[in-house]
Design an enzyme around this catalytic site. Structure first.
Site, PDB file in Angstrom:
ATOM      1  N   ARG A 212      28.233 -24.844 -42.241  1.00 48.05           N
ATOM      2  CA  ARG A 212      27.848 -25.154 -43.625  1.00 48.05           C
ATOM      3  C   ARG A 212      29.070 -25.688 -44.371  1.00 48.05           C
ATOM      4  O   ARG A 212      30.086 -24.990 -44.475  1.00 48.05           O
ATOM      5  CB  ARG A 212      27.321 -23.904 -44.323  1.00 48.05           C
ATOM      6  CG  ARG A 212      26.195 -23.181 -43.560  1.00 48.05           C
ATOM      7  CD  ARG A 212      24.814 -23.467 -44.114  1.00 48.05           C
ATOM      8  NE  ARG A 212      23.781 -22.980 -43.208  1.00 48.05           N
ATOM      9  CZ  ARG A 212      22.908 -22.021 -43.518  1.00 48.05           C
ATOM     10  NH1 ARG A 212      22.928 -21.450 -44.707  1.00 48.05           N
ATOM     11  NH2 ARG A 212      21.976 -21.662 -42.639  1.00 48.05           N
ATOM     12  N   GLU A 214      30.237 -25.778 -47.234  1.00 50.86           N
ATOM     13  CA  GLU A 214      30.237 -25.196 -48.581  1.00 50.86           C
ATOM     14  C   GLU A 214      31.654 -24.749 -48.896  1.00 50.86           C
ATOM     15  O   GLU A 214      32.237 -24.003 -48.123  1.00 50.86           O
ATOM     16  CB  GLU A 214      29.323 -23.961 -48.627  1.00 50.86           C
ATOM     17  CG  GLU A 214      27.856 -24.311 -48.689  1.00 50.86           C
ATOM     18  CD  GLU A 214      26.973 -23.143 -48.264  1.00 50.86           C
ATOM     19  OE1 GLU A 214      27.506 -22.070 -47.906  1.00 50.86           O
ATOM     20  OE2 GLU A 214      25.756 -23.324 -48.285  1.00 50.86           O
ATOM     21  N   ARG A 220      32.448 -13.240 -47.846  1.00 51.60           N
ATOM     22  CA  ARG A 220      31.222 -13.190 -47.038  1.00 51.60           C
ATOM     23  C   ARG A 220      30.737 -14.550 -46.550  1.00 51.60           C
ATOM     24  O   ARG A 220      29.665 -14.643 -45.947  1.00 51.60           O
ATOM     25  CB  ARG A 220      30.111 -12.476 -47.804  1.00 51.60           C
ATOM     26  CG  ARG A 220      29.640 -13.191 -49.054  1.00 51.60           C
ATOM     27  CD  ARG A 220      28.561 -12.370 -49.752  1.00 51.60           C
ATOM     28  NE  ARG A 220      27.833 -13.118 -50.738  1.00 51.60           N
ATOM     29  CZ  ARG A 220      28.289 -13.401 -51.954  1.00 51.60           C
ATOM     30  NH1 ARG A 220      29.492 -13.010 -52.332  1.00 51.60           N
ATOM     31  NH2 ARG A 220      27.552 -14.088 -52.807  1.00 51.60           N
ATOM     32  N   HIS A 221      31.485 -15.616 -46.837  1.00 50.88           N
ATOM     33  CA  HIS A 221      31.094 -16.956 -46.386  1.00 50.88           C
ATOM     34  C   HIS A 221      32.136 -17.529 -45.432  1.00 50.88           C
ATOM     35  O   HIS A 221      33.337 -17.444 -45.681  1.00 50.88           O
ATOM     36  CB  HIS A 221      30.980 -17.935 -47.560  1.00 50.88           C
ATOM     37  CG  HIS A 221      29.809 -17.686 -48.436  1.00 50.88           C
ATOM     38  ND1 HIS A 221      29.891 -16.941 -49.591  1.00 50.88           N
ATOM     39  CD2 HIS A 221      28.514 -18.064 -48.314  1.00 50.88           C
ATOM     40  CE1 HIS A 221      28.689 -16.883 -50.153  1.00 50.88           C
ATOM     41  NE2 HIS A 221      27.827 -17.546 -49.396  1.00 50.88           N
ATOM     42  N   GLU A 353      23.505 -10.258 -48.512  1.00 52.86           N
ATOM     43  CA  GLU A 353      22.302 -10.718 -47.791  1.00 52.86           C
ATOM     44  C   GLU A 353      22.628 -10.818 -46.303  1.00 52.86           C
ATOM     45  O   GLU A 353      23.544 -11.517 -45.906  1.00 52.86           O
ATOM     46  CB  GLU A 353      21.899 -12.089 -48.336  1.00 52.86           C
ATOM     47  CG  GLU A 353      20.711 -12.686 -47.626  1.00 52.86           C
ATOM     48  CD  GLU A 353      20.577 -14.190 -47.866  1.00 52.86           C
ATOM     49  OE1 GLU A 353      20.676 -14.618 -49.037  1.00 52.86           O
ATOM     50  OE2 GLU A 353      20.400 -14.935 -46.898  1.00 52.86           O
ATOM     51  N   SER A 356      17.445 -13.728 -43.767  1.00 56.26           N
ATOM     52  CA  SER A 356      16.479 -14.436 -44.593  1.00 56.26           C
ATOM     53  C   SER A 356      15.380 -14.940 -43.656  1.00 56.26           C
ATOM     54  O   SER A 356      15.675 -15.407 -42.557  1.00 56.26           O
ATOM     55  CB  SER A 356      17.228 -15.579 -45.286  1.00 56.26           C
ATOM     56  OG  SER A 356      16.354 -16.438 -45.877  1.00 56.26           O
ATOM     57  N   ARG A 404      27.957 -10.980 -40.810  1.00 54.36           N
ATOM     58  CA  ARG A 404      27.716 -10.056 -41.936  1.00 54.36           C
ATOM     59  C   ARG A 404      27.213  -8.710 -41.431  1.00 54.36           C
ATOM     60  O   ARG A 404      27.576  -7.664 -41.969  1.00 54.36           O
ATOM     61  CB  ARG A 404      26.719 -10.675 -42.913  1.00 54.36           C
ATOM     62  CG  ARG A 404      27.321 -11.857 -43.646  1.00 54.36           C
ATOM     63  CD  ARG A 404      26.428 -12.305 -44.768  1.00 54.36           C
ATOM     64  NE  ARG A 404      26.969 -13.483 -45.420  1.00 54.36           N
ATOM     65  CZ  ARG A 404      26.354 -14.128 -46.383  1.00 54.36           C
ATOM     66  NH1 ARG A 404      25.168 -13.714 -46.819  1.00 54.36           N
ATOM     67  NH2 ARG A 404      26.907 -15.185 -46.938  1.00 54.36           N
TER      68      ARG A 404
HETATM   69  P1  AMO Z   1      19.978 -18.708 -44.430  1.00 53.47           P
HETATM   70  O1  AMO Z   1      20.582 -19.972 -44.892  1.00 53.47           O
HETATM   71  O2  AMO Z   1      19.672 -17.685 -45.497  1.00 53.47           O
HETATM   72  O3  AMO Z   1      18.607 -18.942 -43.679  1.00 53.47           O
HETATM   73  O4  AMO Z   1      20.925 -18.045 -43.344  1.00 53.47           O
HETATM   74  C1  AMO Z   1      20.548 -16.891 -42.630  1.00 53.47           C
HETATM   75  C2  AMO Z   1      21.631 -15.826 -42.686  1.00 53.47           C
HETATM   76  O5  AMO Z   1      22.852 -16.344 -42.184  1.00 53.47           O
HETATM   77  C3  AMO Z   1      23.954 -15.785 -42.875  1.00 53.47           C
HETATM   78  N1  AMO Z   1      24.741 -16.864 -43.492  1.00 53.47           N
HETATM   79  C4  AMO Z   1      26.081 -16.914 -43.515  1.00 53.47           C
HETATM   80  N2  AMO Z   1      27.020 -16.085 -43.037  1.00 53.47           N
HETATM   81  C5  AMO Z   1      28.311 -16.411 -43.214  1.00 53.47           C
HETATM   82  N3  AMO Z   1      28.732 -17.528 -43.844  1.00 53.47           N
HETATM   83  C6  AMO Z   1      27.833 -18.410 -44.350  1.00 53.47           C
HETATM   84  N4  AMO Z   1      28.252 -19.534 -44.956  1.00 53.47           N
HETATM   85  C7  AMO Z   1      26.429 -18.123 -44.188  1.00 53.47           C
HETATM   86  N5  AMO Z   1      25.286 -18.745 -44.547  1.00 53.47           N
HETATM   87  C8  AMO Z   1      24.273 -17.977 -44.113  1.00 53.47           C
HETATM   88  C9  AMO Z   1      23.386 -14.852 -43.913  1.00 53.47           C
HETATM   89  C10 AMO Z   1      21.983 -15.354 -44.089  1.00 53.47           C
HETATM   90  O6  AMO Z   1      21.099 -14.347 -44.528  1.00 53.47           O
HETATM   91  N6  AMO Z   1      16.743 -21.075 -41.414  1.00 53.47           N
HETATM   92  C11 AMO Z   1      16.932 -19.911 -42.272  1.00 53.47           C
HETATM   93  C12 AMO Z   1      16.557 -18.622 -41.587  1.00 53.47           C
HETATM   94  C13 AMO Z   1      15.075 -18.521 -41.261  1.00 53.47           C
HETATM   95  O7  AMO Z   1      14.269 -18.593 -42.207  1.00 53.47           O
HETATM   96  O8  AMO Z   1      14.749 -18.363 -40.091  1.00 53.47           O
HETATM   97  C14 AMO Z   1      18.389 -19.879 -42.708  1.00 53.47           C
HETATM   98  O9  AMO Z   1      19.256 -20.522 -42.181  1.00 53.47           O
HETATM   99  O10 AMO Z   1      23.405 -13.538 -43.393  1.00 53.47           O
END
Ligand code: AMO
Length: 430
Positions: A212, A214, A220-221, A353, A356, A404
């Site tokens: 990502r 971002e 946590r990211h 979180e 999801s 996480r």
């Molecule tokens: P989402 O974008 O919420 O959902 O991602 C799912 C889970 O991945 C983790 N996560 C991350 N962990 C660390 N760094 C990040 N930048 C990051 N982004 C996300 C979180 C999050 O809850 N396709 C959907 C899932 C689905 O519906 O099947 C998805 O990607 O714990």
């Protein structure tokens, strides 16, 4: 090193039953104590420390070995008088030494503390600290349990591409790069592939890195994180919630049984074993937040500060279900009796979180409409949408952020503590 000198035992295999045996052990020198005629050397391997007793008349050079050097020795196991030790090894032969340079960039015994940044710069050495390696033993065990639980629930493990030609989630957080004069992207998630695969494979899971773009500099990211994705035909999101709850409970049970975590020291994971994970609807969250003084409209997303407020009254695991449809991606199904809401859930631990997911929209016309509403071009999703004309069954799934989850299992505040070589907007090495 001679061809015959193979390691015969790990540290945790040396017990009373090995007394009187000649063993060969390997590891690194953690400590050397010279008390005149006798030198005590502590050698540690991945399973723990062992005491080696050295007669200094025979091996006077032993005291010169730099700490943290790797060493292979042989000796006789004998009972030990040292506090907390049942056995020790009387040195008979130093087979080989692989010296460590000094000074080392960090102290891997942890006696001298270093910042997380300095530790990651020397991660391979940092892992010699048993507190650090334990995190990655927990991670490995968690992965083992995830695979076993999902396989027991009839999921097939799959591998989908990470180099992709168009966005899987939509949005702007894609890393792009030149791919033989075309533009390609790093996958944000396996969302589209996993949905397509259930057409024939019925239940699939994938454990893989996603990317990502971002610029989030938080604890946590990461820009590259590991996700456990599952997708299943003919199930709704409640069944997915149950499967993930079973998976998390199995992980905690197994980590406890193998003494990798002490649940008495981690109330959050202890409580999850004691009852079913509670469920709050999005609507209930809004009501609770407003009654606690937050000004938040029904339909608004839960901001970081709202989630932190919720986390204070719900410090453990809890689901938030039935999010407004407009807050969820195009592939999420509306709630049958209230189209403002959706058949979706997040799993939270306090403010964090973890998961999801939801029931997916399987009507391609409705997906096209939602793509347009979200400013995405249905044409770019034509490869995906065509599979919905091939008899796509209703299906549901979710993504679990593995890193996480590890933060929660190891009680770590920073995601970088549970990832070997973290990638964030600043860090690209080692
Ligand atoms: P989402 O974008 O919420 O959902 O991602 C799912 C889970 O991945 C983790 N996560 C991350 N962990 C660390 N760094 C990040 N930048 C990051 N982004 C996300 C979180 C999050 O809850 N396709 C959907 C899932 C689905 O519906 O099947 C998805 O990607 O714990």
């Amino acid at each position: 090193m001679t061809i015959n000198s193979k390691r015969s035992h790990y540290s945790n295999q040396l017990d009373e039953k090995t007394i009187g045996k000649h063993v060969t052990v390997g590891g690194w020198v953690e400590d050397i104590r010279d008390i005149g005629k006798i030198i005590f050397m502590i050698i540690r391997d991945i399973t723990g420390p062992m005491q080696v007793v050295i007669n200094q008349d025979d091996f006077s050079q032993a005291r010169e070995i730099p700490r943290q050097s790797s060493i292979l020795i042989s000796g006789l196991v004998q009972s030990s008088k040292a506090k907390g030790k049942r056995v020790e090894i009387k040195l008979e032969n130093i087979i080989s030494i692989f010296p460590a340079q000094h000074p080392l960039p960090i102290d891997p015994t942890g006696r001298v503390e270093s910042s997380i940044d300095k530790r990651i710069d020397s991660r391979a050495l940092d892992l010699r600290n048993p507190q650090v390696s334990k995190v990655f033993l927990i991670r490995s065990k968690a992965l083992e349990v995830i695979r076993r639980t999902l396989s027991d629930n009839h999921f097939i493990e799959v591998n989908t591409p990470k180099i992709i030609g168009s966005a899987s989630e939509g949005g702007s957080n894609l890393f792009s790069f030149d791919y033989f004069k075309k533009i390609a992207f790093l996958a944000q998630s396996p969302q589209l592939y996993k949905e397509q695969l259930i057409l024939a494979l019925d239940r699939v899971f994938e454990i893989a890195p996603y990317f990502r773009a971002e610029n989030s500099n938080t604890v946590r990211h990461l820009t590259e994180f590991q996700s456990v994705d599952i997708e299943a035909a003919f199930v709704d999101y409640h069944e997915i919630m149950d499967i993930m709850e079973e998976t998390i409970k199995n992980i905690i049970k197994e980590l406890t049984n193998s003494n990798l975590v002490n649940i008495d020291k981690n109330e959050t994971i202890k409580s999850v074993l004691q009852s079913k994970i509670p469920e709050l609807t999005y609507k209930e969250c809004i009501q609770e937040l407003n009654s606690n003084g937050e000004k938040i409209e029904y339909g608004d997303d839960l901001s970081d500060s709202s989630l932190r407020k919720l986390g204070q009254s719900h410090p453990g695991f809890y689901f938030i279900t039935e999010w407004p449809l407009k807050l969820k991606p195009f592939y999420i199904h509306e709630k049958e009796d209230d189209e403002f809401l959706s058949n979706s859930f997040d799993l939270q631990v306090g403010y964090l979180e973890l998961i999801s997911g939801g029931t997916r929209q399987h009507n391609p016309n409705k997906i096209r409409k939602r793509l347009q509403e979200q400013g995405l071009n249905p044409q770019s999703f034509s490869e995906h949408l065509k599979t919905f004309e091939w008899g796509m069954p209703p299906h549901s799934g979710c993504g679990l952020g593995l890193d996480r989850l590890l933060m929660v299992l190891t009680n770590s505040i920073n995601i970088r503590d549970v990832v070997l070589y973290p990638r964030d907007p600043i860090r690209l090495t080692p």
